[in-house]
Motif scaffolding. Sequence first.
Motif, short mmCIF file in Angstrom:
data_model
loop_
_atom_site.label_atom_id
_atom_site.label_comp_id
_atom_site.label_asym_id
_atom_site.label_seq_id
_atom_site.Cartn_x
_atom_site.Cartn_y
_atom_site.Cartn_z
N CYS A 148 -2.87 -7.02 -3.36
CA CYS A 148 -2.56 -7.91 -1.56
C CYS A 148 -2.90 -6.36 -0.71
O CYS A 148 -1.34 -5.41 -0.65
CB CYS A 148 -1.69 -8.46 -1.94
SG CYS A 148 -1.79 -9.32 -0.35
N PRO A 149 -3.54 -5.85 -0.34
CA PRO A 149 -3.65 -4.69 0.65
C PRO A 149 -2.35 -5.58 2.01
O PRO A 149 -1.40 -4.39 1.84
CB PRO A 149 -4.71 -4.74 1.44
CG PRO A 149 -5.54 -5.57 1.05
CD PRO A 149 -4.98 -5.82 -0.24
N HIS A 150 -2.44 -5.93 2.44
CA HIS A 150 -1.24 -7.32 3.70
C HIS A 150 -0.51 -6.45 2.63
O HIS A 150 0.66 -6.07 3.92
CB HIS A 150 -2.18 -8.39 3.84
CG HIS A 150 -3.25 -8.35 4.09
ND1 HIS A 150 -3.66 -7.62 5.33
CD2 HIS A 150 -5.04 -9.29 3.38
CE1 HIS A 150 -5.34 -8.66 5.23
NE2 HIS A 150 -5.78 -9.40 4.24
N CYS A 151 0.61 -7.44 1.99
CA CYS A 151 1.44 -7.67 1.35
C CYS A 151 1.61 -5.89 0.74
O CYS A 151 3.22 -5.51 1.68
CB CYS A 151 1.53 -8.18 0.43
SG CYS A 151 1.17 -10.58 0.70
N ASP A 152 1.10 -5.01 0.48
CA ASP A 152 1.72 -3.51 -0.36
C ASP A 152 1.63 -2.76 0.16
O ASP A 152 2.31 -1.66 0.12
CB ASP A 152 1.40 -3.95 -1.98
CG ASP A 152 2.11 -5.21 -2.89
OD1 ASP A 152 2.90 -6.21 -2.28
OD2 ASP A 152 0.96 -5.69 -3.35
N GLY A 153 0.04 -2.81 0.77
CA GLY A 153 -0.38 -2.27 1.88
C GLY A 153 0.39 -1.32 2.67
O GLY A 153 0.79 0.36 2.25
N PRO A 154 2.17 -1.61 3.47
CA PRO A 154 3.07 -0.33 3.90
C PRO A 154 3.60 0.44 3.60
O PRO A 154 4.49 1.17 3.36
CB PRO A 154 4.39 -2.05 4.83
CG PRO A 154 2.09 -2.41 5.00
CD PRO A 154 1.57 -3.01 3.62
N LEU A 155 3.15 0.14 1.90
CA LEU A 155 4.66 0.23 0.81
C LEU A 155 4.17 2.00 0.26
O LEU A 155 4.90 2.99 -0.64
CB LEU A 155 4.91 -0.67 -0.42
CG LEU A 155 5.75 -1.43 0.06
CD1 LEU A 155 6.06 -2.45 -1.47
CD2 LEU A 155 6.75 -1.07 0.92
N PHE A 156 2.52 2.00 0.31
CA PHE A 156 2.23 3.22 0.15
C PHE A 156 1.83 4.07 1.79
O PHE A 156 0.91 4.83 1.46
CB PHE A 156 0.95 2.51 -0.14
CG PHE A 156 0.87 1.87 -1.52
CD1 PHE A 156 1.46 2.73 -3.06
CD2 PHE A 156 0.77 0.76 -1.70
CE1 PHE A 156 1.49 2.16 -4.15
CE2 PHE A 156 0.80 0.14 -3.04
CZ PHE A 156 1.06 0.63 -3.86
N LYS A 157 2.27 4.18 2.53
CA LYS A 157 2.46 5.25 3.33
C LYS A 157 2.28 6.28 3.35
O LYS A 157 3.45 6.63 2.57
CB LYS A 157 2.92 4.96 4.71
CG LYS A 157 2.99 5.50 6.17
CD LYS A 157 4.43 4.98 6.73
CE LYS A 157 4.44 5.68 8.21
NZ LYS A 157 5.46 5.60 8.93
N GLY A 158 1.31 6.88 3.28
CA GLY A 158 0.78 7.92 3.28
C GLY A 158 0.47 8.78 1.81
O GLY A 158 -0.06 9.86 1.70
N LYS A 159 0.47 7.81 0.79
CA LYS A 159 -0.08 8.30 0.00
C LYS A 159 -1.66 7.98 -0.17
O LYS A 159 -2.16 7.41 0.09
CB LYS A 159 0.00 7.38 -0.97
CG LYS A 159 2.05 7.01 -1.01
CD LYS A 159 2.97 6.10 -2.36
CE LYS A 159 4.20 6.82 -2.85
NZ LYS A 159 5.33 6.54 -1.10
N ARG A 160 -2.30 8.40 -1.57
CA ARG A 160 -3.49 8.25 -1.55
C ARG A 160 -3.98 6.87 -2.70
O ARG A 160 -3.27 7.13 -3.89
CB ARG A 160 -4.07 9.49 -2.16
CG ARG A 160 -3.85 11.10 -1.92
CD ARG A 160 -4.33 12.34 -2.77
NE ARG A 160 -5.26 12.69 -3.17
CZ ARG A 160 -7.41 12.64 -2.21
NH1 ARG A 160 -6.63 12.81 -0.99
NH2 ARG A 160 -7.84 12.28 -2.83
#
Length: 380
Positions: free
Chosen positions: A345-357
């Motif tokens: 889920c990009p909506h739910c988990d996206g913020p946890l991958f800030k700055g990552k590839r």
Amino acid sequence: MLDAGIKEQLKAYMDKLQQPIELVAAYDDSDKSQELRQLLEELEPMSDKISLRTEESNDVRRPSFAINRIGTDIGVRFAGIPMGHEFTSLVLALLQVGGHPSKAAQEVIEQVQELDGSFEFETYFSLSCQNCPDVVQALNLMSVLNPNIKHTSIDGALFQDEVEQREVMAVPSVYLNGEAWGQGRMTLEEIVARLDTKSDEKEAEKINQKDTFEVLVIGGGPAGASAAIYASRKGISTGIAAERFGGQVADTMGIENLISVPYTEGPKLVGAMEQHVKEYDVDIMNMQRAEKLIPAAKPGLAHEVRLANGGSLKARTLVLSTGARWRQLGVPGEDEYRNKGVAYCPHCDGPLFKGKRVAVIGGGNSGVEAAIDLAGIVGH
């Protein structure tokens, strides 16, 4: 911070407070602290039962705030600003800490109150996660019902260092007494069942005492709910056994292909679906995973469905509506790293991958939408 319309609605809700509550705020020098200060200063005058003070202790996350029932040990804490999908969690926390009764089933409420032990929960959420509020609200309610239970909700995007230290890669992620305890959407009933070590035994005993159904539906998604309604309308004794009522629909962010409904969200649709089923004489047995089907020995006898908790259901007719799961690639490491870098889920988990590839697997509409959503958050 809040527009005039929201303020009016909130003020009406705050009239339902029965006990005085105190907002205890912990600020730092960040912009987010200033936003939190503004929010709390707008909440305080909405009821004469609300007071506001600043936290003196340095042993709390900042920015954060607690909602405490004055003169008691009852309270919850939010680390961050509970807006977006978590705004409802904030409103419910204010009401419940303030003594407004919950709509949870009395049986579940009593089960929470009887839990023995000390439980310190922490839940990491993101403001764009539609599954997080279920977990946050369930644990908040539990901390109101049982003084041995404490709960802090943490905005993972705001406490990035903490998220990286604990390697949180999916929300909601729940920690109990400092140890990883659960991930993903969980209902109040599911959480309580995990904590109550005798719940399976009790539930199996209740299940085994049920009469034979004329129709038993295995699965509680849209197909199972529809089948149960049709059967019950014909006057047939009907039951539903579902691992999770609503199925995968409950995890769906936006639904736009339901004829006559231009837009809705999964949890909202599941709630309406369950309410529809409950209008009929249908025995809904939630959190029941079917493990084995034993067909009737001969026509006219009942089939048997054995459940994971040791219980057994019998029915003359079975409807199998076992639904769908997230599509798997079937590659090495996929199962091991689910919710530890493999997300759905990009909506739910996206913020946890800030700055990552990040790599998006799939080039259909869902894949393209995910890539567009993530492009504004991740490094590449």
